[in-house]
Design a protein around this motif. Structure first.
Motif, PDB file in Angstrom:
ATOM      1  N   ALA A  59      48.283  35.623  14.828  1.00  0.00           N
ATOM      2  CA  ALA A  59      47.177  36.196  14.054  1.00  0.00           C
ATOM      3  C   ALA A  59      46.206  36.937  14.956  1.00  0.00           C
ATOM      4  CB  ALA A  59      46.459  35.087  13.289  1.00  0.00           C
ATOM      5  N   ILE A  60      45.923  36.377  16.141  1.00  0.00           N
ATOM      6  CA  ILE A  60      44.989  37.024  17.066  1.00  0.00           C
ATOM      7  C   ILE A  60      45.525  38.375  17.530  1.00  0.00           C
ATOM      8  CG2 ILE A  60      43.984  36.834  19.371  1.00  0.00           C
ATOM      9  CD1 ILE A  60      43.697  33.839  18.897  1.00  0.00           C
ATOM     10  N   VAL A  61      46.806  38.408  17.904  1.00  0.00           N
ATOM     11  CA  VAL A  61      47.394  39.657  18.412  1.00  0.00           C
ATOM     12  C   VAL A  61      47.543  40.679  17.286  1.00  0.00           C
ATOM     13  CG1 VAL A  61      49.426  40.662  19.495  1.00  0.00           C
ATOM     14  CG2 VAL A  61      48.554  38.472  20.301  1.00  0.00           C
ATOM     15  N   ILE A  62      47.964  40.240  16.113  1.00  0.00           N
ATOM     16  CA  ILE A  62      48.110  41.170  14.991  1.00  0.00           C
ATOM     17  C   ILE A  62      46.753  41.735  14.585  1.00  0.00           C
ATOM     18  CG2 ILE A  62      48.715  41.304  12.539  1.00  0.00           C
ATOM     19  CD1 ILE A  62      51.004  39.375  13.135  1.00  0.00           C
ATOM     20  N   GLY A  63      45.728  40.893  14.565  1.00  0.00           N
ATOM     21  CA  GLY A  63      44.390  41.398  14.263  1.00  0.00           C
ATOM     22  C   GLY A  63      43.919  42.404  15.292  1.00  0.00           C
ATOM     23  N   ALA A  64      44.199  42.128  16.576  1.00  0.00           N
ATOM     24  CA  ALA A  64      43.785  43.057  17.633  1.00  0.00           C
ATOM     25  C   ALA A  64      44.581  44.339  17.615  1.00  0.00           C
ATOM     26  CB  ALA A  64      43.931  42.380  18.997  1.00  0.00           C
ATOM     27  N   SER A  65      45.786  44.323  17.050  1.00  0.00           N
ATOM     28  CA  SER A  65      46.623  45.525  17.032  1.00  0.00           C
ATOM     29  C   SER A  65      46.046  46.617  16.139  1.00  0.00           C
ATOM     30  CB  SER A  65      48.035  45.173  16.551  1.00  0.00           C
ATOM     31  OG  SER A  65      48.035  44.797  15.184  1.00  0.00           O
ATOM     32  N   GLY A  66      45.019  46.302  15.361  1.00  0.00           N
ATOM     33  CA  GLY A  66      44.384  47.321  14.533  1.00  0.00           C
ATOM     34  C   GLY A  66      43.521  48.289  15.315  1.00  0.00           C
ATOM     35  N   PHE A  67      43.180  47.952  16.575  1.00  0.00           N
ATOM     36  CA  PHE A  67      42.399  48.861  17.414  1.00  0.00           C
ATOM     37  C   PHE A  67      43.335  49.879  18.074  1.00  0.00           C
ATOM     38  CE2 PHE A  67      39.852  44.997  17.239  1.00  0.00           C
ATOM     39  CZ  PHE A  67      38.595  45.495  16.935  1.00  0.00           C
ATOM     40  N   ARG A  68      42.886  51.106  18.180  1.00  0.00           N
ATOM     41  CA  ARG A  68      43.703  52.153  18.795  1.00  0.00           C
ATOM     42  C   ARG A  68      43.783  51.990  20.306  1.00  0.00           C
ATOM     43  NH1 ARG A  68      44.972  56.244  15.315  1.00  0.00           N
ATOM     44  NH2 ARG A  68      43.826  56.306  13.338  1.00  0.00           N
ATOM     45  N   SER A  69      42.678  51.595  20.930  1.00  0.00           N
ATOM     46  CA  SER A  69      42.626  51.484  22.383  1.00  0.00           C
ATOM     47  C   SER A  69      43.262  50.172  22.849  1.00  0.00           C
ATOM     48  CB  SER A  69      41.180  51.563  22.868  1.00  0.00           C
ATOM     49  OG  SER A  69      41.079  51.222  24.231  1.00  0.00           O
ATOM     50  N   TYR A  70      44.056  50.257  23.914  1.00  0.00           N
ATOM     51  CA  TYR A  70      44.637  49.043  24.483  1.00  0.00           C
ATOM     52  C   TYR A  70      43.565  48.154  25.097  1.00  0.00           C
ATOM     53  CZ  TYR A  70      49.462  50.594  23.870  1.00  0.00           C
ATOM     54  OH  TYR A  70      50.666  50.976  23.334  1.00  0.00           O
ATOM     55  N   ILE A  71      42.499  48.771  25.596  1.00  0.00           N
ATOM     56  CA  ILE A  71      41.400  47.979  26.155  1.00  0.00           C
ATOM     57  C   ILE A  71      40.734  47.157  25.060  1.00  0.00           C
ATOM     58  CG2 ILE A  71      39.166  48.103  27.309  1.00  0.00           C
ATOM     59  CD1 ILE A  71      40.123  50.596  28.745  1.00  0.00           C
ATOM     60  N   ALA A  72      40.483  47.778  23.905  1.00  0.00           N
ATOM     61  CA  ALA A  72      39.886  47.043  22.790  1.00  0.00           C
ATOM     62  C   ALA A  72      40.810  45.942  22.296  1.00  0.00           C
ATOM     63  CB  ALA A  72      39.566  48.017  21.652  1.00  0.00           C
ATOM     64  N   ARG A  73      42.100  46.196  22.274  1.00  0.00           N
ATOM     65  CA  ARG A  73      43.041  45.146  21.872  1.00  0.00           C
ATOM     66  C   ARG A  73      43.002  43.976  22.845  1.00  0.00           C
ATOM     67  NH1 ARG A  73      48.522  48.665  20.546  1.00  0.00           N
ATOM     68  NH2 ARG A  73      47.434  50.517  19.754  1.00  0.00           N
TER      69      ARG A  73
END
Length: 300
Positions: free
Chosen positions: A165-179
């Motif tokens: 869930a954490i990684v899938i939620g973070a995958s919504g950001f375009r930037s790899y740094i934000a993820r």
């Protein structure tokens, strides 16, 4: 004569997003490579334990093998497998933007995020089930305790579900740094909340373990809320709220846990965790959006 209904690969009750992503991952080499690495590692450790038992008449034990297997499973299911979903939401909001088509097909944002989470967790569950024969052999060899093996199985599955869930939620950001920052933030909140839930001088009680599961569910829902908030259309009044409020709620949660544990004990901690879980859902309740706009002839 009655005609039988044709057999389908998946029941109609399953989410279309889950079925689509599951078919894609089953056709990819990822599942094959993960399965082979897992089987070879567990088979090697079980073979070494069996060799030590055979050639030393049981006089030499190898607890380091059990520790190595436990660390391998924790890293594999808690870090490596979840990170394969780092770009899960990009096909929907990146190039091509499938989110408009999915929402037009009466799929809510929750179904999109939930379907991807179900896919990742289901594949991890299948991989965990595939190593149960080796765990059974190691149990009869005396290398593991039955209760400890069962707890380890569900612990790895729980950690994997939250990290997915954490990684899938973070995958919504375009930037790899934000993820990366989002994964580190929610990972830290997850670790702190679990540590607070299991804090005890004489070992965690069953009630504390239940509180830890609830705390994990809070982080899981909040992380999925981040992914849902990133699924925004170009122009619609029904876009979900911004992610900043979700991060604030996640940040406050461990501190309130500590206050609840210090003031009222485990029961107060459980009540507070349940209330925060309800709040995690209420941030943006899962409902089917309605894209009905007023026309000039409709009443004001």
């Amino acid at each position: 004569m009655e005609w039988q209904k044709p057999l389908t690969a998946f029941p109609d009750q399953l989410s279309p997003v889950f079925v689509r992503d599951l078919r894609q991952i089953l056709r990819s080499p990822l599942i094959v490579v993960s399965f082979l690495i897992l089987q070879i590692t567990v088979l090697a450790i079980t073979g070494l334990e069996l060799a030590l038992l055979r050639f030393t008449d049981g006089s030499i034990s190898a607890p380091f093998l059990s520790a190595a297997l436990s660390s391998f499973l924790t890293i594999g299911f808690g870090v490596a497998l979840p990170l394969t979903s780092l770009g899960a939401l990009q096909p929907e909001i990146g190039t091509g933007r499938n989110i408009e088509l999915l929402l037009a097909a009466s799929l809510s944002r929750w179904k999109v995020v939930r379907g991807k989470w179900f896919t990742a967790t289901a594949m991890s569950l299948l991989l965990l089930i595939s190593i149960t024969p080796y765990l059974t052999v190691r149990y009869f060899l005396g290398s593991v305790d039955l209760i400890g093996a069962i707890e380890g199985f569900f612990s790895n599955l729980t950690i994997n579900a939250v990290m997915n869930a954490i990684v899938i939620g973070a995958s919504g950001f375009r930037s790899y740094i934000a993820r990366g920052l989002s994964i580190l933030f929610f990972g830290a909140m997850f670790s702190i909340s679990i540590s607070v839930s299991l804090a005890s001088t004489s070992g965690p009680s069953p009630v504390q373990k239940l509180v830890a599961v609830i705390a994990g569910a809070v982080i899981l829902v909040l992380a999925m809320q981040v992914g849902r908030a990133r699924l925004k259309l170009f122009s619609t009044p029904e876009n979900p709220p911004s992610t900043s409020g979700i991060f604030v709620i996640a940040l406050v949660f461990p501190f309130l846990q500590g206050i609840g544990l210090a003031s009222g004990g485990v029961i107060a901690l459980m009540i507070l965790s349940l209330l925060w879980l309800a709040l995690a859902f209420l941030v943006d309740r899962p409902h089917r959006p309605s894209y009905r706009y007023r026309t000039s002839s409709s009443p004001a």
